[in-house]
Write a protein that holds these residues in place. Structure first.
Motif, PDB file in Angstrom:
ATOM      1  N   ALA A 259       0.779  -1.280  -0.026  1.00 20.07           N
ATOM      2  CA  ALA A 259       0.312  -0.304   0.084  1.00 20.07           C
ATOM      3  C   ALA A 259       0.680   1.330   0.178  1.00 20.07           C
ATOM      4  O   ALA A 259       0.352   2.278  -0.560  1.00 20.07           O
ATOM      5  N   SER A 260       1.939   1.302   0.816  1.00 20.70           N
ATOM      6  CA  SER A 260       2.998   2.414   1.246  1.00 20.70           C
ATOM      7  C   SER A 260       3.552   2.895  -0.461  1.00 20.70           C
ATOM      8  O   SER A 260       3.594   4.323  -0.836  1.00 20.70           O
ATOM      9  N   ASP A 261       3.540   1.643  -1.438  1.00 24.29           N
ATOM     10  CA  ASP A 261       4.524   1.860  -2.197  1.00 24.29           C
ATOM     11  C   ASP A 261       3.075   2.371  -3.745  1.00 24.29           C
ATOM     12  O   ASP A 261       3.349   3.506  -4.528  1.00 24.29           O
ATOM     13  N   VAL A 262       1.711   1.966  -3.294  1.00 21.32           N
ATOM     14  CA  VAL A 262       0.744   2.690  -3.801  1.00 21.32           C
ATOM     15  C   VAL A 262       0.288   4.286  -3.423  1.00 21.32           C
ATOM     16  O   VAL A 262       0.291   5.443  -4.637  1.00 21.32           O
TER      17      VAL A 262
ATOM     18  N   PHE B 148      -6.629  -0.029   5.239  1.00 20.55           N
ATOM     19  CA  PHE B 148      -5.741  -0.919   5.037  1.00 20.55           C
ATOM     20  C   PHE B 148      -6.453  -2.019   5.825  1.00 20.55           C
ATOM     21  O   PHE B 148      -6.121  -2.044   6.668  1.00 20.55           O
ATOM     22  N   SER B 149      -7.047  -3.020   4.907  1.00 18.44           N
ATOM     23  CA  SER B 149      -7.375  -4.278   5.451  1.00 18.44           C
ATOM     24  C   SER B 149      -6.081  -5.858   5.464  1.00 18.44           C
ATOM     25  O   SER B 149      -5.932  -6.200   4.290  1.00 18.44           O
ATOM     26  N   GLY B 150      -5.014  -5.130   5.936  1.00 18.51           N
ATOM     27  CA  GLY B 150      -3.715  -6.264   5.678  1.00 18.51           C
ATOM     28  C   GLY B 150      -3.216  -6.058   6.835  1.00 18.51           C
ATOM     29  O   GLY B 150      -2.979  -5.521   7.898  1.00 18.51           O
ATOM     30  N   VAL B 151      -2.191  -7.121   7.024  1.00 11.52           N
ATOM     31  CA  VAL B 151      -1.881  -7.715   8.625  1.00 11.52           C
ATOM     32  C   VAL B 151      -0.503  -7.580   8.400  1.00 11.52           C
ATOM     33  O   VAL B 151       0.241  -7.515   9.737  1.00 11.52           O
ATOM     34  N   ASP B 152       0.400  -6.746   7.314  1.00  7.63           N
ATOM     35  CA  ASP B 152       1.297  -6.153   6.904  1.00  7.63           C
ATOM     36  C   ASP B 152       1.738  -4.568   7.918  1.00  7.63           C
ATOM     37  O   ASP B 152       1.554  -3.896   7.474  1.00  7.63           O
ATOM     38  N   LEU B 153       1.789  -4.825   8.995  1.00  5.46           N
ATOM     39  CA  LEU B 153       1.664  -3.365  10.418  1.00  5.46           C
ATOM     40  C   LEU B 153       3.614  -2.793   9.705  1.00  5.46           C
ATOM     41  O   LEU B 153       3.101  -1.685   9.619  1.00  5.46           O
ATOM     42  N   MET B 154       4.452  -2.914   8.992  1.00  6.76           N
ATOM     43  CA  MET B 154       5.630  -2.146   8.198  1.00  6.76           C
ATOM     44  C   MET B 154       4.987  -1.734   7.283  1.00  6.76           C
ATOM     45  O   MET B 154       4.970   0.224   6.954  1.00  6.76           O
ATOM     46  N   ASP B 155       4.515  -1.954   6.575  1.00  2.00           N
ATOM     47  CA  ASP B 155       3.827  -1.375   5.134  1.00  2.00           C
ATOM     48  C   ASP B 155       2.796  -0.376   6.049  1.00  2.00           C
ATOM     49  O   ASP B 155       2.804   1.065   5.043  1.00  2.00           O
ATOM     50  N   LEU B 156       1.891  -0.809   7.144  1.00  2.00           N
ATOM     51  CA  LEU B 156       1.514   0.459   7.329  1.00  2.00           C
ATOM     52  C   LEU B 156       1.610   1.732   7.831  1.00  2.00           C
ATOM     53  O   LEU B 156       1.685   2.631   7.644  1.00  2.00           O
ATOM     54  N   GLY B 157       2.809   1.239   8.939  1.00  2.00           N
ATOM     55  CA  GLY B 157       3.507   2.340   9.380  1.00  2.00           C
ATOM     56  C   GLY B 157       4.563   3.498   8.307  1.00  2.00           C
ATOM     57  O   GLY B 157       4.295   4.916   8.466  1.00  2.00           O
ATOM     58  N   GLN B 158       4.214   2.439   6.563  1.00  2.00           N
ATOM     59  CA  GLN B 158       4.880   3.767   5.768  1.00  2.00           C
ATOM     60  C   GLN B 158       4.021   4.764   5.010  1.00  2.00           C
ATOM     61  O   GLN B 158       4.218   5.266   5.109  1.00  2.00           O
ATOM     62  N   CYS B 159       2.656   4.175   5.560  1.00  2.00           N
ATOM     63  CA  CYS B 159       1.753   4.317   5.087  1.00  2.00           C
ATOM     64  C   CYS B 159       1.486   5.453   5.941  1.00  2.00           C
ATOM     65  O   CYS B 159       1.454   6.901   5.591  1.00  2.00           O
ATOM     66  N   VAL B 160       1.243   5.521   7.539  1.00  2.00           N
ATOM     67  CA  VAL B 160       1.842   6.945   8.257  1.00  2.00           C
ATOM     68  C   VAL B 160       1.874   7.527   8.133  1.00  2.00           C
ATOM     69  O   VAL B 160       2.116   8.821   7.939  1.00  2.00           O
TER      70      VAL B 160
END
Ligand SMILES: CC(=O)N[C@H](C=O)[C@@H](O)[C@H](O)[C@H](O)CO
Ligand SMILES: CC(=O)C(=O)O
Length: 357
Positions: free
Chosen positions: A206-209, A225-237
């Motif tokens: 998602a962070s690439d999007v 964000f309905s995914g379990v990759d918390l690193m990607d979530l953190g990058q989005c935030v």
């Protein structure tokens, strides 16, 4: 669904020049309340006051991903939508809805049905809900654009778009191009990317999007964000612009997402656990991590109990019926209805874990 006032100034190039593109776009954005002109350094400016939609406000807190009410014959049942909204606001303290998403089985409905549903949700939510986000994603661009344009006409507060998943984009670039084309059909509506890799099979971060998307989609407002990759979530935030919302969508681990700075949550379980999760969020906001964790563990206990017995949208919908008393009917094929005893025992488990709201 209130309004907030903004002023804008646009330069008039010639005396009788037609409105410029940006002028027209802003006219579509809200209701014009006054117009005038002023002279500065020999140039004429058109001055307009207009009311921008309240959806310009950042979306935070809980958002319930609604089930789609059907009749026993499997046709859409608009009659129950008003009661459903009252149940969420009065019994659950949930003031935002995400309609025609995964929980709403949108992919099992025709474009015509999705339009009728979206319209009814928006109508009945007026004066009751803060925001109604309509999911408009489809397997193809044309249907998604049609639904996006329709959402703008019916006064939705935002639209969300899932990655197409028959022809799966394998990198962020084609996915962003697809999202951009959909956003063009409703350029003034806040736009959310709906990231749910386990369901779509589209494994693009998602962070690439999000990277650079504000230049491509000026109305971009966040990600569900309905995914379990918390690193990607953190990058989005951490990439997120101030007015964007990063909304988490895996209800059983919301607390971890809040710790990483998620601004709110969209989920199916907020239909019947909203009142408890509101307490989780306020405990977290007050710094009472022990209490927040206690509530999260209760949610996990219920969901792991349900998952061991097979938990899908059909079971979830029946659970909502048992707990709310709403008349939501069966799911639509290929989702199977839930055997009564199976849902009853999950509902009993709910009552043994949670006190009355
Ligand atoms: C796959 C799916 O439907 N995910 C929902 C939101 O995206 C969640 O709200 C889940 O239903 C919930 O976390 C329970 O597992
Ligand atoms: C759960 C969710 O967000 C959806 O139903 O789309």
């Amino acid at each position: 669904m209130g309004y907030l006032k903004v002023h804008l100034v646009t330069q008039k190039v010639k005396q009788h020049a037609p409105p410029t593109l940006s002028y027209v776009a802003f006219c579509e954005l809200g209701k014009i309340t006054s117009t005038g002109s002023s002279q500065t350094h020999g140039q004429t400016f058109v001055v307009m006051s207009l009311m921008a939609p309240a959806a310009e406000r950042k979306l935070t807190g809980l958002v319930a991903a609604t089930f789609t009410p059907l009749t026993t014959q499997g046709e859409i049942n608009l009659k129950e939508i008003g009661r459903y909204i009252d149940y969420l606001t009065e019994k659950q303290g949930v003031n935002n809805i995400f309609v025609n998403g995964t929980t709403g089985e949108s992919m099992s409905f025709s474009v015509a049905e999705r339009k009728i549903l979206a319209e009814e949700w928006c109508q009945k939510a007026k004066g009751k809900m803060d925001q109604v986000i309509v999911h408009v994603g489809c397997m193809n661009l044309k249907d998604s654009q049609e639904l996006a344009g329709h959402a703008a006409q019916i006064g939705a507060d935002g639209i969300a778009v899932i990655a197409p998943s028959f022809f799966k984009p394998s990198t962020a670039e084609p996915l962003k191009m697809f999202l951009h084309e959909v956003a063009l059909a409703a350029p003034t509506l806040p736009f959310y990317y709906y990231h749910i890799p386990a369901v779509t099979g589209v494994n693009v971060l998602a962070s690439d999007v999000l990277e650079g998307i504000e230049e491509l989609i000026p109305s971009f407002s966040g990600v569900k964000f309905s995914g379990v990759d918390l690193m990607d979530l953190g990058q989005c935030v951490s990439y997120s612009q101030p007015r964007w919302s990063v909304l988490y969508g895996v209800d059983e681990q919301l607390l971890a997402a809040l710790a990483l700075g998620a601004h709110g949550a969209v989920g199916s379980t907020y239909n019947y656990m909203g009142c408890h999760v509101n307490e989780l969020i306020s405990a977290f906001d007050k710094g009472d991590i022990v209490q927040a964790r206690r509530i999260q563990f209760k949610m996990q206990e219920l969901l792991s109990y349900a998952q061991k017995r097979g938990f899908d949208v059909g079971v979830n919908k029946q659970l909502m019926i048992e707990l709310s008393g709403l008349n939501l009917g069966p799911p639509r094929l290929p989702v199977m209805p839930c055997p009564h005893e199976q849902c009853l025992c999950i509902a009993q488990k709910y009552h043994s874990i949670f006190p009355e709201c």
